[in-house]
Design a protein around this motif. Structure first.
Motif, PDB file in Angstrom:
ATOM      1  N   PHE A  61      44.366  54.454 -10.733  1.00  0.00           N
ATOM      2  CA  PHE A  61      44.771  53.284 -11.517  1.00  0.00           C
ATOM      3  C   PHE A  61      44.238  52.035 -10.824  1.00  0.00           C
ATOM      4  N   LYS A  62      43.319  51.376 -11.503  1.00  0.00           N
ATOM      5  CA  LYS A  62      42.714  50.148 -11.018  1.00  0.00           C
ATOM      6  C   LYS A  62      42.565  49.239 -12.222  1.00  0.00           C
ATOM      7  N   VAL A 109      37.313  41.186  -9.037  1.00  0.00           N
ATOM      8  CA  VAL A 109      37.102  41.880 -10.313  1.00  0.00           C
ATOM      9  C   VAL A 109      38.130  42.996 -10.511  1.00  0.00           C
ATOM     10  N   PHE A 110      38.600  43.585  -9.414  1.00  0.00           N
ATOM     11  CA  PHE A 110      39.673  44.576  -9.480  1.00  0.00           C
ATOM     12  C   PHE A 110      40.972  43.879  -9.052  1.00  0.00           C
ATOM     13  N   CYS A 111      41.694  43.384 -10.027  1.00  0.00           N
ATOM     14  CA  CYS A 111      42.867  42.548  -9.786  1.00  0.00           C
ATOM     15  C   CYS A 111      44.130  43.408  -9.701  1.00  0.00           C
ATOM     16  N   GLU A 112      45.265  42.761  -9.451  1.00  0.00           N
ATOM     17  CA  GLU A 112      46.534  43.489  -9.461  1.00  0.00           C
ATOM     18  C   GLU A 112      46.766  44.116 -10.835  1.00  0.00           C
ATOM     19  N   LEU A 113      47.457  45.244 -10.829  1.00  0.00           N
ATOM     20  CA  LEU A 113      47.764  45.915 -12.088  1.00  0.00           C
ATOM     21  C   LEU A 113      48.562  44.985 -12.998  1.00  0.00           C
ATOM     22  N   GLY A 114      48.170  44.971 -14.272  1.00  0.00           N
ATOM     23  CA  GLY A 114      48.852  44.124 -15.244  1.00  0.00           C
ATOM     24  C   GLY A 114      48.254  42.749 -15.386  1.00  0.00           C
ATOM     25  N   LYS A 115      47.316  42.384 -14.520  1.00  0.00           N
ATOM     26  CA  LYS A 115      46.697  41.071 -14.593  1.00  0.00           C
ATOM     27  C   LYS A 115      45.290  41.122 -15.186  1.00  0.00           C
ATOM     28  N   GLY A 116      44.808  42.311 -15.491  1.00  0.00           N
ATOM     29  CA  GLY A 116      43.509  42.485 -16.117  1.00  0.00           C
ATOM     30  C   GLY A 116      43.669  42.973 -17.544  1.00  0.00           C
ATOM     31  N   ASN A 117      42.648  43.664 -18.048  1.00  0.00           N
ATOM     32  CA  ASN A 117      42.698  44.077 -19.452  1.00  0.00           C
ATOM     33  C   ASN A 117      42.888  45.574 -19.662  1.00  0.00           C
ATOM     34  N   VAL A 118      43.167  46.327 -18.605  1.00  0.00           N
ATOM     35  CA  VAL A 118      43.442  47.747 -18.781  1.00  0.00           C
ATOM     36  C   VAL A 118      44.847  47.923 -19.353  1.00  0.00           C
ATOM     37  N   ASP A 119      44.954  48.666 -20.442  1.00  0.00           N
ATOM     38  CA  ASP A 119      46.236  48.906 -21.111  1.00  0.00           C
ATOM     39  C   ASP A 119      46.902  50.122 -20.466  1.00  0.00           C
ATOM     40  N   PHE A 120      47.586  49.881 -19.349  1.00  0.00           N
ATOM     41  CA  PHE A 120      48.159  50.988 -18.596  1.00  0.00           C
ATOM     42  C   PHE A 120      49.285  51.695 -19.355  1.00  0.00           C
ATOM     43  N   GLU A 121      50.026  50.969 -20.158  1.00  0.00           N
ATOM     44  CA  GLU A 121      51.080  51.619 -20.940  1.00  0.00           C
ATOM     45  C   GLU A 121      50.477  52.656 -21.881  1.00  0.00           C
ATOM     46  N   GLU A 154      44.695  51.952  -6.790  1.00  0.00           N
ATOM     47  CA  GLU A 154      43.629  51.428  -5.952  1.00  0.00           C
ATOM     48  C   GLU A 154      43.310  50.001  -6.391  1.00  0.00           C
ATOM     49  N   GLN A 155      43.447  49.095  -5.460  1.00  0.00           N
ATOM     50  CA  GLN A 155      43.009  47.726  -5.710  1.00  0.00           C
ATOM     51  C   GLN A 155      42.019  47.385  -4.606  1.00  0.00           C
ATOM     52  N   ASP A 156      40.773  47.793  -4.828  1.00  0.00           N
ATOM     53  CA  ASP A 156      39.765  47.662  -3.780  1.00  0.00           C
ATOM     54  C   ASP A 156      39.676  46.235  -3.255  1.00  0.00           C
ATOM     55  N   VAL A 157      39.706  46.113  -1.948  1.00  0.00           N
ATOM     56  CA  VAL A 157      39.453  44.831  -1.309  1.00  0.00           C
ATOM     57  C   VAL A 157      38.427  45.056  -0.212  1.00  0.00           C
ATOM     58  N   LEU A 158      37.726  44.004   0.164  1.00  0.00           N
ATOM     59  CA  LEU A 158      36.830  44.075   1.305  1.00  0.00           C
ATOM     60  C   LEU A 158      37.648  43.839   2.570  1.00  0.00           C
ATOM     61  N   PRO A 159      37.186  44.352   3.715  1.00  0.00           N
ATOM     62  CA  PRO A 159      37.961  44.167   4.946  1.00  0.00           C
ATOM     63  C   PRO A 159      38.313  42.706   5.192  1.00  0.00           C
ATOM     64  N   GLY A 160      39.599  42.466   5.463  1.00  0.00           N
ATOM     65  CA  GLY A 160      40.064  41.123   5.764  1.00  0.00           C
ATOM     66  C   GLY A 160      40.480  40.301   4.561  1.00  0.00           C
ATOM     67  N   MET A 161      40.298  40.854   3.347  1.00  0.00           N
ATOM     68  CA  MET A 161      40.642  40.099   2.144  1.00  0.00           C
ATOM     69  C   MET A 161      42.126  40.153   1.842  1.00  0.00           C
ATOM     70  N   GLY A 162      42.698  39.040   1.468  1.00  0.00           N
ATOM     71  CA  GLY A 162      43.993  39.004   0.805  1.00  0.00           C
ATOM     72  C   GLY A 162      45.155  39.537   1.616  1.00  0.00           C
ATOM     73  N   THR A 163      46.185  39.943   0.895  1.00  0.00           N
ATOM     74  CA  THR A 163      47.412  40.483   1.484  1.00  0.00           C
ATOM     75  C   THR A 163      47.687  41.843   0.855  1.00  0.00           C
ATOM     76  N   PRO A 164      47.088  42.899   1.377  1.00  0.00           N
ATOM     77  CA  PRO A 164      47.186  44.215   0.741  1.00  0.00           C
ATOM     78  C   PRO A 164      48.614  44.703   0.524  1.00  0.00           C
ATOM     79  N   LYS A 165      49.501  44.484   1.489  1.00  0.00           N
ATOM     80  CA  LYS A 165      50.862  44.990   1.326  1.00  0.00           C
ATOM     81  C   LYS A 165      51.567  44.305   0.158  1.00  0.00           C
ATOM     82  N   THR A 166      51.374  43.005   0.024  1.00  0.00           N
ATOM     83  CA  THR A 166      51.972  42.288  -1.102  1.00  0.00           C
ATOM     84  C   THR A 166      51.433  42.803  -2.425  1.00  0.00           C
ATOM     85  N   CYS A 167      50.132  43.006  -2.490  1.00  0.00           N
ATOM     86  CA  CYS A 167      49.520  43.536  -3.718  1.00  0.00           C
ATOM     87  C   CYS A 167      50.044  44.939  -4.010  1.00  0.00           C
TER      88      CYS A 167
END
Length: 301
Positions: free
Chosen positions: A219-220, A245-257, A275-288
């Motif tokens: 799920f991405k 481009v791979f954003c948090e679930l529910g913030k893009g256009n994939v209809d997960f329901e 899976e919410q791919d990030v590059l090393p050092g990007m963002g806050t993975p645990k929060t995501c």
């Protein structure tokens, strides 16, 4: 949903299969945070990210009350000379998982994504003339089958193929070519909603199409605004990931329901790996990871 369990993976913390020259968090932090954010499984990550001794691997995964459910194995399948090494790599990973006590884990086979400049630079906007010819497709299918057969014969384990942007199996047409050329009893599909959307497909339609061929789910989500910027600005795959481009679930256009409802109709009883791919050092993975787990809980998963 009944029978579906939810995992996360080291790539959500920047531990990717690509050589990017930057450090990701270590496996102890990743496993701890996967457990703390409500997931019950993990994939192995790149070879060497977690212990390669089976006893040590079992110890560290179970320490965080997780299950080990699969391992990513990239192989440049279009090169026949690489098939032997690909089989060896897959058997090494399968053997580690089997000996560690995870015989139901998958070998997640993929192209050696991100290594062909033309495909990497044009991810999300691949033209028909950038694809493989008939002989090359036969070679890719033969290599995938060799890997799957060897893993099954040696360890009784199953192999799934992961379509992926920045590789030769990106677009819906390319995925369909590979699925048509391979044995559905021997090679399953690891369906990735985000890569399919970025590659120009509609995930719900694909889940309906491939049905029981889907043995494993990633799920991405996909942000179409970033996808459009990638096209207009000419970003390569890695820049697109960096831009979200791979954003948090529910913030893009994939209809997960709808994806989940379709999986339910197909009687899917496997894993969903966030899976919410990030590059090393990007963002806050645990929060995501936490936000993604909350989102899926709101969908009943």
């Amino acid at each position: 949903m009944e029978g579906i369990k939810v995992a996360n993976a080291p790539c959500s913390w920047g531990a990717l299969e690509f050589e990017l020259g930057a450090a990701a968090p270590d496996h102890l932090q990743v496993l701890r945070e996967i457990g703390e954010t409500g997931y019950v499984g993990t994939e192995l990550g790149d070879w060497g990210f977690m212990p390669t001794d089976p006893i040590a691997l079992r110890d560290v995964v179970s320490r965080f009350q997780l299950d080990l459910i699969g391992a990513f194995v990239p192989v440049p399948l279009v090169k026949e000379a690489a098939h032997k090494r690909g089989v060896e790599d897959a058997l090494r990973v399968a053997g580690l998982m089997a000996q560690a006590g995870y015989p139901d884990a998958f070998v997640v086979l993929a192209d050696d994504n991100g290594t062909v400049p033309e495909r990497t630079s044009q991810a999300g906007r691949v033209r028909a003339d950038m694809g493989l010819d008939t002989a090359q497709w036969d070679r890719v299918a033969d290599g995938a089958m060799r890997v799957a057969r060897a893993v099954k014969d040696e360890y009784g384990m199953r192999t799934v193929f992961h379509h992926h942007c920045a590789g030769y199996v990106e677009t819906p047409e390319e995925l369909d070519s590979l699925m048509t050329l391979t044995d559905p009893q021997l090679l399953g599909l690891c369906f990735d909603t985000g890569h399919y959307a970025f590659g120009g497909g509609e995930p719900v339609a694909a889940v309906k199409k491939y049905g029981s061929r889907i043995w494993h789910m990633h799920f991405k989500d996909y942000d179409p605004h970033i996808g459009q910027l990638s096209r207009t600005k000419g970003w390569d795959y890695f820049e697109s990931v960096k831009q979200g481009v791979f954003c948090e679930l529910g913030k893009g256009n994939v209809d997960f329901e709808s994806v989940l409802n379709t999986l339910g109709m197909e009687r899917y009883r496997g894993w969903v790996v966030v899976e919410q791919d990030v590059l090393p050092g990007m963002g806050t993975p645990k929060t995501c990871a936490h936000n993604n787990r909350v989102y899926l809980s709101q969908l009943g998963l």
